[in-house]
Design an enzyme around this catalytic site. Structure first.
Site, PDB file in Angstrom:
ATOM      1  N   HIS A  76       8.827 -30.212   5.254  1.00  0.00           N
ATOM      2  CA  HIS A  76       7.645 -31.074   5.351  1.00  0.00           C
ATOM      3  C   HIS A  76       7.565 -31.940   4.107  1.00  0.00           C
ATOM      4  O   HIS A  76       7.916 -31.476   3.018  1.00  0.00           O
ATOM      5  CB  HIS A  76       6.377 -30.210   5.469  1.00  0.00           C
ATOM      6  N   HIS A 134       8.752 -36.142  13.453  1.00  0.00           N
ATOM      7  CA  HIS A 134       7.285 -35.938  13.438  1.00  0.00           C
ATOM      8  C   HIS A 134       6.955 -35.000  14.605  1.00  0.00           C
ATOM      9  O   HIS A 134       7.527 -33.914  14.701  1.00  0.00           O
ATOM     10  CB  HIS A 134       6.631 -37.321  13.537  1.00  0.00           C
ATOM     11  N   ASP A 189       5.366 -27.204  13.957  1.00  0.00           N
ATOM     12  CA  ASP A 189       6.114 -27.293  15.214  1.00  0.00           C
ATOM     13  C   ASP A 189       6.946 -26.055  15.516  1.00  0.00           C
ATOM     14  O   ASP A 189       7.352 -25.854  16.653  1.00  0.00           O
ATOM     15  CB  ASP A 189       7.033 -28.525  15.184  1.00  0.00           C
TER      16      ASP A 189
HETATM   17  N1  COA Z   1      16.603 -28.329   7.798  1.00  0.00           N
HETATM   18  C1  COA Z   1      17.535 -28.343   6.833  1.00  0.00           C
HETATM   19  N2  COA Z   1      17.402 -29.022   5.670  1.00  0.00           N
HETATM   20  C2  COA Z   1      16.277 -29.728   5.503  1.00  0.00           C
HETATM   21  C3  COA Z   1      15.271 -29.768   6.475  1.00  0.00           C
HETATM   22  C4  COA Z   1      15.464 -29.035   7.669  1.00  0.00           C
HETATM   23  N3  COA Z   1      14.553 -29.020   8.639  1.00  0.00           N
HETATM   24  N4  COA Z   1      14.271 -30.549   6.042  1.00  0.00           N
HETATM   25  C5  COA Z   1      14.635 -31.010   4.844  1.00  0.00           C
HETATM   26  N5  COA Z   1      15.852 -30.527   4.509  1.00  0.00           N
HETATM   27  C6  COA Z   1      16.592 -30.776   3.258  1.00  0.00           C
HETATM   28  C7  COA Z   1      17.301 -32.113   3.314  1.00  0.00           C
HETATM   29  O1  COA Z   1      18.576 -32.012   3.880  1.00  0.00           O
HETATM   30  C8  COA Z   1      17.305 -32.502   1.864  1.00  0.00           C
HETATM   31  O2  COA Z   1      18.323 -31.736   1.231  1.00  0.00           O
HETATM   32  P1  COA Z   1      19.214 -32.394   0.040  1.00  0.00           P
HETATM   33  O3  COA Z   1      18.231 -32.726  -1.045  1.00  0.00           O
HETATM   34  O4  COA Z   1      20.172 -31.311  -0.288  1.00  0.00           O
HETATM   35  O5  COA Z   1      19.824 -33.617   0.661  1.00  0.00           O
HETATM   36  C9  COA Z   1      15.967 -31.984   1.350  1.00  0.00           C
HETATM   37  O6  COA Z   1      15.632 -30.903   2.214  1.00  0.00           O
HETATM   38  C10 COA Z   1      14.858 -33.014   1.359  1.00  0.00           C
HETATM   39  O7  COA Z   1      14.804 -33.630   2.635  1.00  0.00           O
HETATM   40  P2  COA Z   1      14.133 -35.041   2.904  1.00  0.00           P
HETATM   41  O8  COA Z   1      14.641 -35.565   4.206  1.00  0.00           O
HETATM   42  O9  COA Z   1      14.271 -35.932   1.713  1.00  0.00           O
HETATM   43  O10 COA Z   1      12.626 -34.645   3.044  1.00  0.00           O
HETATM   44  P3  COA Z   1      11.494 -35.547   3.699  1.00  0.00           P
HETATM   45  O11 COA Z   1      10.253 -35.238   2.986  1.00  0.00           O
HETATM   46  O12 COA Z   1      11.902 -36.973   3.790  1.00  0.00           O
HETATM   47  O13 COA Z   1      11.486 -34.993   5.199  1.00  0.00           O
HETATM   48  C11 COA Z   1      10.948 -33.941   7.194  1.00  0.00           C
HETATM   49  C12 COA Z   1      10.491 -34.249   5.766  1.00  0.00           C
HETATM   50  C13 COA Z   1       9.799 -33.278   7.944  1.00  0.00           C
HETATM   51  C14 COA Z   1      11.298 -35.252   7.899  1.00  0.00           C
HETATM   52  C15 COA Z   1      12.203 -33.023   7.156  1.00  0.00           C
HETATM   53  O14 COA Z   1      11.867 -31.813   6.533  1.00  0.00           O
HETATM   54  C16 COA Z   1      12.790 -32.774   8.553  1.00  0.00           C
HETATM   55  O15 COA Z   1      13.604 -33.570   9.032  1.00  0.00           O
HETATM   56  N6  COA Z   1      12.402 -31.639   9.200  1.00  0.00           N
HETATM   57  C17 COA Z   1      12.849 -31.372  10.564  1.00  0.00           C
HETATM   58  C18 COA Z   1      11.974 -32.099  11.568  1.00  0.00           C
HETATM   59  C19 COA Z   1      10.596 -31.497  11.662  1.00  0.00           C
HETATM   60  O16 COA Z   1      10.441 -30.295  11.815  1.00  0.00           O
HETATM   61  N7  COA Z   1       9.573 -32.373  11.637  1.00  0.00           N
HETATM   62  C20 COA Z   1       8.194 -31.982  11.818  1.00  0.00           C
HETATM   63  C21 COA Z   1       7.406 -32.156  10.570  1.00  0.00           C
HETATM   64  S1  COA Z   1       5.775 -31.496  10.758  1.00  0.00           S
END
Ligand code: COA
Length: 376
Positions: free
Chosen positions: A259, A220, A313
């Site tokens: 996201h 987050h 971010d």
């Molecule tokens: N880098 C690389 N791959 C990413 C990614 C990232 N930042 N964010 C998502 N993915 C990929 C996952 O590995 C997954 O791939 P797969 O289907 O091949 O396994 C797919 O995208 C879906 O990811 P998932 O974790 O199910 O999405 P989510 O909706 O639960 O997660 C976040 C959303 C924000 C937690 C996730 O995108 C993340 O961890 N981002 C990095 C942290 C971040 O910047 N957070 C701030 C948000 S405002």
């Protein structure tokens, strides 16, 4: 009627008139106004008024709101001593969370939950949190806290209290844009946390304290610090390709991308990208922006098809660095701004409350025998 959705994806859990997100088309509006309009034309104070009243103020209303906020800048007596007493190597997010919780002890009626009382407490918390962060950061540098300057707006006063030096107009405006763009964002994890807590009719301090705890997680608000660490690990623009590809091959996350709701570029990232470029050029940090932009292009080629784009971010990291903030203050900056959204949602929840209480799929055994301890 039961629906199971891991991580509550796609579940509508509340109604709000504060902010709207269209994740497919990359749109964010506060009370119907596109974020780009607010970032270029509004101030943080006006944006907070908008979020709390669901309309823009007229001149008199904005002047009254601003002077009310400024009149509250000074922390309650005793708080500065409390802040001075925390270990200097504590993480600022832990300090902020603890100190917002402590503020409840200085409020003669901390549990009052009328909408009017909630607004009053929100204004206090909004006014006090910059003083908490600035006093802690100065204390750990062996410096005395700076008395807030009520002639300054929210952003200018914070930068002044941090550095004991009046900031330039350009820095104040850049910081204000960061505050505006981070102020609210639908039912994100920390806002949901705040609404869940207040739905028990607990209190504003508990709701904001819980929300700060949620925000600090690296998935987050903590991601902005992760982005900066990543930029520091990449020596030069030409190393970005190998770095990003290595991470993707190892199935590691690139901080500042992806996201739950946006499957297009986060409109806040678009605003902050422009700001980051300008600030980076002006402050001799062009390499930081160039590294960021190179990462964005590699990610676009590699993972945009999966709907993974820069989020808020990604460019806020470069922006905060250029403003002169230390890395571990990045997430607290997000919190200072999001207090506006959290409290708006708490007020909204209180106005039409129903206890949050989802159910859970039990996947353990049934009718298990109780085995006496000496037979286990
Ligand atoms: N880098 C690389 N791959 C990413 C990614 C990232 N930042 N964010 C998502 N993915 C990929 C996952 O590995 C997954 O791939 P797969 O289907 O091949 O396994 C797919 O995208 C879906 O990811 P998932 O974790 O199910 O999405 P989510 O909706 O639960 O997660 C976040 C959303 C924000 C937690 C996730 O995108 C993340 O961890 N981002 C990095 C942290 C971040 O910047 N957070 C701030 C948000 S405002």
């Amino acid at each position: 009627m039961t629906t199971f959705s891991k991580g509550l994806e796609g579940i509508v859990a509340a109604e709000t008139a504060i902010s709207y997100i269209d994740g497919t088309n990359g749109i964010l509006e506060y009370v119907g106004i596109p974020i780009g309009e607010l970032a270029s034309k509004s101030t943080f104070e006006e944006t907070v008024y908008l979020l709390w009243n669901q309309r823009l103020p007229n001149k008199g209303e904005l002047a009254a709101f601003t002077s009310d906020l400024r009149a509250r800048y000074s922390l309650p007596a005793g708080m500065l001593e409390r802040i001075a007493g925390v270990p200097t190597d504590a993480e600022p997010m832990h300090v902020l969370r603890t100190m917002v919780s402590a503020l409840s002890m200085y409020d003669p009626n901390p549990n009052e939950n009328t909408v009017e009382a909630a607004r009053d407490k929100s204004l206090n918390i909004l006014a006090w949190t910059p003083s908490i962060v600035a006093a802690f950061d100065r204390g750990r540098r062996g410096l005395e806290p700076v008395t807030p300057d009520t002639s300054l707006g929210f952003s200018a006063n914070f930068l002044y209290m941090l550095n004991d030096k009046k900031p330039t107009e350009a820095m104040v405006r850049a910081f204000d844009i960061c505050m505006i763009t981070h102020a609210d964002h639908g039912l994100n994890n920390s806002t949901f946390t705040a609404r869940v807590i207040i739905s028990t009719l607990s209190d504003m301090y508990s709701a904001i304290t819980g929300a700060i705890g949620s925000l600090r997680g690296p998935l987050h608000g903590g991601a902005n610090e992760g982005v900066m660490k990543m930029l520091n690990e990449i020596d030069s623009v030409s190393d970005a390709e190998a770095y990003v590809m290595g991470k993707l091959e190892r199935k590691e996350r690139i901080m500042g991308f992806g996201h739950r709701v946006y499957k297009a570029k986060d409109p806040r990232a678009t605003e902050l990208m422009t700001l980051a470029k300008q600030l980076a050029d002006d402050t001799g940090n062009a390499d930081l922006y160039e590294k960021s932009h190179a990462i964005e292009l590699i990610m676009e080629r590699e993972v945009a098809a999966k709907g993974i784009y820069p989020n808020v971010d990604f460019y806020s990291a470069t922006t905060y660095h250029c403003i002169g903030l230390k890395l571990d203050l990045f997430t607290p900056m997000f919190a200072l701004s999001r207090i506006a959204g959290w409290s708006g949602h708490v007020i909204e929840q209180l106005a039409d409350n129903r206890l949050f209480r989802p159910t859970v799929n039990y996947v353990g055994p049934h009718d298990a025998p109780y085995i006496p301890i000496d037979k286990r």
